[in-house]
Design a protein around this motif. Structure first.
Motif, PDB file in Angstrom:
ATOM      1  N   THR B  90      -2.118  13.930  23.338  1.00  0.00           N
ATOM      2  CA  THR B  90      -2.338  15.086  22.468  1.00  0.00           C
ATOM      3  C   THR B  90      -3.838  15.313  22.269  1.00  0.00           C
ATOM      4  OG1 THR B  90      -0.276  14.549  21.359  1.00  0.00           O
ATOM      5  CG2 THR B  90      -1.722  16.112  20.245  1.00  0.00           C
ATOM      6  N   ILE B 144       1.222  20.208  31.182  1.00  0.00           N
ATOM      7  CA  ILE B 144       1.363  20.524  29.756  1.00  0.00           C
ATOM      8  C   ILE B 144       2.843  20.675  29.411  1.00  0.00           C
ATOM      9  CG2 ILE B 144       0.863  22.272  27.991  1.00  0.00           C
ATOM     10  CD1 ILE B 144      -1.805  22.757  29.408  1.00  0.00           C
ATOM     11  N   LEU B 145       3.223  20.099  28.311  1.00  0.00           N
ATOM     12  CA  LEU B 145       4.636  20.151  27.890  1.00  0.00           C
ATOM     13  C   LEU B 145       5.143  21.589  27.767  1.00  0.00           C
ATOM     14  CD1 LEU B 145       5.324  17.553  25.028  1.00  0.00           C
ATOM     15  CD2 LEU B 145       6.442  17.725  27.250  1.00  0.00           C
ATOM     16  N   GLU B 167       5.857  24.426  23.776  1.00  0.00           N
ATOM     17  CA  GLU B 167       5.762  23.160  23.041  1.00  0.00           C
ATOM     18  C   GLU B 167       4.376  22.514  23.146  1.00  0.00           C
ATOM     19  OE1 GLU B 167       8.673  20.331  24.349  1.00  0.00           O
ATOM     20  OE2 GLU B 167       8.093  18.863  22.837  1.00  0.00           O
ATOM     21  N   GLY B 168       3.813  22.544  24.293  1.00  0.00           N
ATOM     22  CA  GLY B 168       2.532  21.850  24.504  1.00  0.00           C
ATOM     23  C   GLY B 168       1.311  22.673  24.155  1.00  0.00           C
ATOM     24  N   LYS B 180      -0.432  19.430  24.168  1.00  0.00           N
ATOM     25  CA  LYS B 180       0.289  18.183  24.432  1.00  0.00           C
ATOM     26  C   LYS B 180       0.567  18.074  25.919  1.00  0.00           C
ATOM     27  CE  LYS B 180       2.551  17.324  20.066  1.00  0.00           C
ATOM     28  NZ  LYS B 180       3.755  17.492  19.287  1.00  0.00           N
ATOM     29  N   LYS B 182       2.192  16.114  29.385  1.00  0.00           N
ATOM     30  CA  LYS B 182       3.418  15.403  29.756  1.00  0.00           C
ATOM     31  C   LYS B 182       3.129  13.931  29.989  1.00  0.00           C
ATOM     32  CE  LYS B 182       6.192  18.875  32.100  1.00  0.00           C
ATOM     33  NZ  LYS B 182       6.645  19.339  33.412  1.00  0.00           N
TER      34      LYS B 182
END
Lengths: 311, 585
Positions: B90, B144-145, B167-168, B180, B182
Motif C-alpha cells: 500500500t 494494481i488491485l 479497489e487499488g 494498493k 497485488k
C-alpha cells in the motif's frame, strides 16, 4: 472530348480497386502483424491481441479489404496508427511544404532545360553542344546525395547564403528554406531533362518540313521556335506532365536533409512503422493524381497538335 | 548565363533578407530532436525523444534528480516520497498544494485549475483504458488491485467508465490518494516518474477528444507555443509555474563544474525553447557549428572531427569554447540466439561463437572505440553489476572457440548449417553482421545476414521466425530488473524475451528478487543472475555504449542523464557569453 474525359475518369474505379488489392495483399502478406511495432518494445501478448481487435485485423480478410476499398473511394483514411494524427490533416500539412519546394524547382528546371536544349540544338555538333552534353553526363554521374551534402555545406554553412535546414510556413518566410533545395533539384534535373529535350528537338530538326522551311529562307531561330518546338511538344508534354504526380509526393532526400516537413518524410515514416492507413492513403492518392495528370497530358496533346482527337 | 545572374542574386538577397537574426535579448534554448514527434499524449510516448518533449509541458509525481548519481527519485508533483506499508503493498501519496494546470479553454473561465488527487487517479485509469491501448500499459499490467479487472470489464463497452471505483486506486482527500498493489512491485515509483504517468486533466482529454495529443494541458514548466510534427516545436515559459527551485546538491565534482551557479533560483531558467527536428547527421552538425543549436549529440559521421583519440575534444572546437560531455549509457547491445531452435540448445556452440567475435575490432569499427565490452546483461551503473566480474566468454580466443565448437559436435564447423542473423536494413546494422560473419568464418561457422525493415524484424522476433537477431536495449528505469526481465522465461516472444531463453534456476531467482526493495540483498540476487547467464551465453553480449555530446559554452547546467525528460527546466543560457562567442561562428 467530354465523353473521353468521363471514360478516363471512370478508369479510376478499376485502378483504385487494383491498387487497394495490391496494397492490401502486400500489407497482409509481406508486412505482417503491426501491433508489436505500434505498441513498442514492452508490448504484452494480451495487449497485442486487443489492439489487433481494435484495428480490425482479426476480421475476415475480405471484410478488411472492403474497408480499404471504402476508404479509397470516400477518401476517408482515418487516423495514423503510429502518430494517431488525422491523416487528411497530415497530408494537407505535408503537401504545402512539398509543393513549395517542388513546384518552383520543377517549373524553373523545365523552362531552363528547354531553353538550353533549344540552344544546343541550334548549335548542334559545335563546341557548345559538346560542352553542354559533357556537363549533363558529368552532372548525372554524381549522386544526388553528394550534391546535397556539398551544397548544404558550401552554400549554406560556409558562405551562409541560405538557411541550413528547416521550414517556415507562409510566403516569403519559406523562401530562405526552400531556395537551396530548389537549386539542387534544378541542378539534378537539368542533366536528364536537357538530354531528353535535345534528342526530341533534334529528331524534329531533321524532318522534311524543316528542310522546306529552310529552303523558303526562314531563319533558324524562327524554325526552331515556331515549327520544331511545336512539333516536339507531344513527347515533351508527356515527359513533363507525368512528373507532376511525383511533385506532390515530395522529394524524400531533399526533404530529409533540409528538414522540410513534406509528404516524402510522412511516407517514409509510415513504411518504417507499419502504418498501414498512411501507406494506403499515399498509394491511393498517388494513383488518383497519376491518372488525373495523364488525362491532363492527353488533353494538352490536342492543344499542341490539332490533328490529335480524343475519342 | 548573364540573364540568370540577376535571378540568382535576387534569390540570395531574398533569402538573406528573410533570414532571422540571432536573438540575444531572450534566453532561448535551441535544441535538436533527431526523431519526429508523434504528439503529446503521455500514454503513447514510448521513445526518449517524445518523452523529452512531453516533459516540458507535463509532470509526474516523481522525477530523477538532475545531478545525483546513481539516479535518485525525488518528489515532483508529490509532496514527498510515499508512505509505504510494511508489506510493500500500500502506497499513500500526497500531491503538492497550489499546483496549477496551464490556462486553457477547457477550464472554467479559461483559467488553469489546481491539481488534485483525482487527477492522479484519472491519469492512472487512463493508462489502463482498453480503448486507448497505451504503450505504457505494461507498467501497471497486473500490478494494481482491481485495475486489470476494470480494464477487462470496460473492453467491450462503448466508452470506459472512469467513475467506477477501483479497489487499488483510492482517494483519501483532495490531495491524498492510496494505491494498493497485488504484489510487491519495487519499481512502481519509477513508473510514476515516467512520461506514461504524467498527470493530465480530465477536462482537456474530454474537450479535445482525439486531438488531445496536439493540445497538451499540463502543469509543466513550459507551454507549447507551436507544434509542427516533423519540423519544429516551440515552447514558452509557463508564467503560472509553481515555485520550484534549482537544486543545490549533486555528485562530487558538480560544483566545480559550475552546475550549482543557479542554486536556489526559481525554474525554469530560460524563456523559450526551440526544438528543431533534424533526422540527418550533416544538418545537425552544421546547425551546431553555426551556433543555431546549443547542444548536440555527436553524429557518428562527425565523431572524428569532434573527438580526438576517442576521448578529447578537438582543439579547434575547444578554441570556440565548446565542451565535450561523455557518459556511459544504461544499455546493452547483443546478438540473441533463438533458444527454441534446437541448434542453440547446445551451450558449447553458443560459447564458441561468443569467443570467436573480435569485439575489439567491432568497437573500433562501429563505436569509435568508445564502447565498453558488455560482460553480461546488466550494464555498469546499475545494482547487480560487478566491475570485477569478467565473463570468460567475452574475449577473442579462436583456439578455445574451435575446441568448444568441436566439443559441440561441429569440428571446424563441419555439419553446422548456415546461421541467419536478422537485423535492420541500415548500413551500420548490415556492416556489424558482415563483420560478425567474417569473425565466425575463422572458426568455420557460416553466417548469413537477414535484412529487414524495423517492422519486419519485430515481426520475425515476436513470431519466433528467427535463428538469431541483433538489437540493443536501453533502460526504461534505473533498475537491473528491466534488463534481467529480457531473459525471464514467461516474457518470451511475443514478450520482451525475444531469445526465448528459459532457465528455471534463473527464473526462480528473478521471481524472488524482483519483489525485493532496493537493498544489498536484492543486489546480491541480481549479481548472481547476471553472472549465471553470462556463463550460459543466452546472447552474445556486445557493448555498453557511451554517449557523446557537444555543448556551447553559453549553455549552463547540462549534465548527462539517461532520463532527460525533466532536465530542460534546469538548463540556462548565458546571454553575454553567447553574444561574445557567437562572433566566432
Amino acid at each position: 472530348m467530354t465523353r473521353y474525359i468521363i471514360r478516363r475518369l471512370l478508369y479510376l474505379i478499376p485502378v483504385l480497386l487494383g491498387v487497394s488489392l495490391i496494397i492490401f495483399v502486400l500489407f497482409n502478406v509481406v508486412a505482417g502483424d503491426p501491433t508489436a511495432v505500434l505498441l513498442g518494445k514492452n508490448a504484452t501478448p494480451r495487449q497485442m491481441q486487443e489492439l489487433r481487435e481494435q484495428l480490425g485485423l482479426n476480421k475476415p480478410l475480405f471484410a478488411q479489404y472492403l474497408d480499404v476499398v471504402r476508404s479509397a473511394f470516400t477518401f476517408d483514411f482515418g487516423r495514423s496508427w503510429s502518430s494517431k494524427q488525422e491523416i487528411s490533416q497530415m497530408l494537407r500539412q505535408g503537401a504545402y511544404p512539398s509543393l513549395c519546394l517542388t513546384i518552383p524547382a520543377f517549373v524553373i528546371s523545365t523552362v531552363l532545360s528547354l531553353v538550353i536544349s533549344l540552344g544546343v540544338a541550334f548549335y548542334r555538333g559545335k563546341g557548345i553542344d559538346l560542352f553542354v552534353r559533357f556537363c549533363c553526363i558529368a552532372g548525372m554521374s554524381v549522386s544526388a546525395l553528394a550534391y546535397i551534402l556539398f551544397f548544404q555545406y558550401f552554400f549554406a554553412f560556409k558562405l551562409g547564403w541560405f538557411e541550413i535546414s528547416g521550414f517556415e510556413f507562409g510566403f516569403p518566410d519559406f523562401v530562405p528554406f526552400i531556395a537551396l533545395p530548389a537549386i539542387i533539384w534544378i541542378v539534378l534535373s537539368i542533366g536528364p531533362d536537357v538530354r531528353f529535350f535535345r534528342t526530341v528537338i533534334l529528331d524534329e530538326i531533321y524532318q522534311d518540313y524543316v528542310r522546306t522551311a529552310r529552303a523558303k529562307g526562314l531563319s533558324e531561330m524562327h524554325i526552331l521556335l515556331k515549327h520544331v518546338l511545336r512539333n516536339a511538344m507531344i513527347p515533351i508534354i508527356t515527359y513533363v506532365v507525368i512528373q507532376i504526380p511525383f511533385l506532390i509526393l515530395g522529394a524524400l532526400l531533399l526533404e530529409n536533409f533540409f528538414s522540410i516537413p513534406g509528404l516524402g518524410g510522412i511516407t517514409l515514416n509510415a513504411l518504417n512503422s507499419s502504418d498501414f492507413p498512411v501507406i494506403k492513403a499515399m498509394a491511393i492518392l498517388s494513383s488518383v493524381v497519376y491518372i488525373v495528370f495523364s488525362l491532363i497530358s492527353d488533353i494538352l496533346y490536342t492543344f499542341a497538335d490539332p490533328r490529335v482527337k480524343l475519342k | 548565363m548573364k540573364s540568370l545572374m540577376p535571378v540568382l542574386v535576387g534569390l540570395v538577397l531574398l533569402t538573406i533578407g528573410c533570414s532571422k537574426e540571432r536573438n540575444f535579448d531572450e534566453r532561448e534554448l535551441h535544441l535538436i530532436s533527431p526523431e519526429k514527434i508523434a504528439g503529446f499524449d503521455p500514454i503513447h510516448g514510448s521513445d526518449l525523444y517524445s518523452a523529452n518533449e512531453m516533459g516540458k509541458v507535463y509532470e509526474g509525481l516523481y522525477e530523477f534528480h538532475p545531478f545525483k548519481r546513481p539516479y535518485e527519485l525525488v518528489p515532483n508533483l508529490a509532496e514527498s516520497l510515499p508512505n509505504v506499508s510494511a508489506d510493500g503493498l500500500t502506497y499513500t501519496f500526497v500531491v503538492k498544494k497550489g499546483v496549477l494546470f496551464r490556462d486553457s479553454p477547457v477550464f472554467k473561465d479559461g483559467l488553469g485549475r489546481e491539481l488534485s488527487a483525482d487527477d492522479v487517479l484519472y491519469t492512472l485509469k487512463r493508462l489502463a483504458d482498453p480503448k486507448l491501448q497505451a504503450k505504457g500499459w505494461w507498467l501497471l499490467d497486473d500490478r494494481i488491485l482491481g485495475l486489470n479487472e476494470w480494464r477487462e470489464k470496460n473492453a467491450p463497452l462503448e466508452a470506459s467508465n472512469y467513475d467506477e471505483v477501483i479497489e487499488g486506486l483510492k482517494k483519501i482527500d483532495g490531495y491524498t490518494l492510496q494505491i494498493k498493489l497485488k504484489k510487491p512491485y519495487p519499481q512502481f515509483l519509477y513508473a510514476l516518474a515516467m512520461n506514461y504517468t504524467f498527470i493530465v486533466a480530465k477536462e482537456a482529454v474530454e474537450h479535445y477528444g482525439k486531438e488531445f495529443l496536439n493540445y497538451p494541458v499540463g502543469t509543466g514548466p513550459f507551454l507549447l507555443d507551436k507544434f509542427e510534427q516533423s519540423n519544429k516545436i516551440v515552447y514558452i515559459k509557463n508564467p503560472k509555474f509553481r515555485e520550484k527551485l534549482f537544486p543545490s546538491e549533486g555528485e562530487e565534482g558538480d560544483e566545480k563544474q559550475g552546475l550549482f551557479a543557479d542554486a536556489g533560483k526559481k525554474i525554469p531558467l530560460v524563456d523559450k525553447i526551440i526544438v528543431d527536428i533534424q533526422v540527418e547527421s550533416q544538418p545537425k552538425w552544421l546547425l551546431f557549428h553555426k551556433a543555431k543549436a546549443d547542444l548536440l549529440e555527436i553524429p557518428k559521421d562527425n565523431f572524428d572531427q569532434a573527438v580526438v583519440g576517442g576521448a578529447d575534444l578537438a582543439p579547434e572546437l575547444k578554441g570556440k569554447g565548446i565542451r565535450l560531455i561523455k557518459n556511459p549509457m544504461l544499455d546493452v547491445t547483443f546478438f540473441a540466439f533463438n533458444h527454441e531452435d534446437p541448434l542453440f540448445k547446445n551451450v558449447k556452440l553458443r560459447q564458441a561463437m561468443s569467443l570467436a567475435w573480435d569485439r575489439g575490432e567491432a568497437n573500433k569499427l562501429f563505436y569509435n572505440n568508445t564502447a565498453i565490452e558488455a560482460q553480461s546483461v546488466i550494464p555498469p551503473g546499475l545494482g547487480g553489476y560487478r566491475k570485477e566480474f569478467k565473463n570468460p566468454f567475452v574475449k577473442l580466443d579462436l583456439e578455445l572457440a574451435k575446441k568448444l565448437l568441436a566439443e559441440a559436435g561441429y569440428p571446424n564447423g563441419k555439419g553446422l548449417p548456415e546461421i541467419t542473423i536478422q537485423t535492420r536494413n541500415d548500413t551500420i546494422s548490415r556492416n556489424t553482421i558482415e563483420h560478425f560473419s567474417k569473425c565466425m568464418n575463422k572458426i568455420g561457422v557460416k553466417v548469413k545476414i537477414g535484412v529487414n525493415t524495423w517492422p519486419e524484424l519485430v515481426n520475425k522476433v515476436t513470431k519466433k521466425q528467427h535463428q538469431m537477431y541483433t538489437m540493443a536495449w536501453g533502460a526504461d528505469y534505473p533498475d537491473a530488473e528491466n534488463f534481467l526481465g529480457l531473459l525471464f522465461c514467461p516474457n518470451q516472444s511475443p514478450g520482451s524475451n525475444g531469445s526465448n531463453y528459459c532457465n528455471p534456476a534463473f527464473d526462480e531467482l528473478f521471481r524472488q528478487s524482483t519483489i525485493l526493495q532496493d537493498t544489498p540483498e536484492r543486489s546480491a540476487f541480481y549479481e548472481k543472475m547476471n553472472e549465471m547467464v553470462a556463463l550460459d551465453v543466452p546472447w552474445i553480449f556486445g557493448f555498453n555504449r557511451t554517449k557523446f555530446y557537444l555543448s556551447h559554452a553559453w549553455l549552463k547546467n547540462f549534465k548527462y542523464s539517461e532520463y532527460t525528460h525533466t532536465q530542460f527546466q534546469y538548463l540556462n543560457v548565458d546571454l553575454e557569453v553567447k553574444k561574445e562567442l557567437s562572433k566566432k561562428f
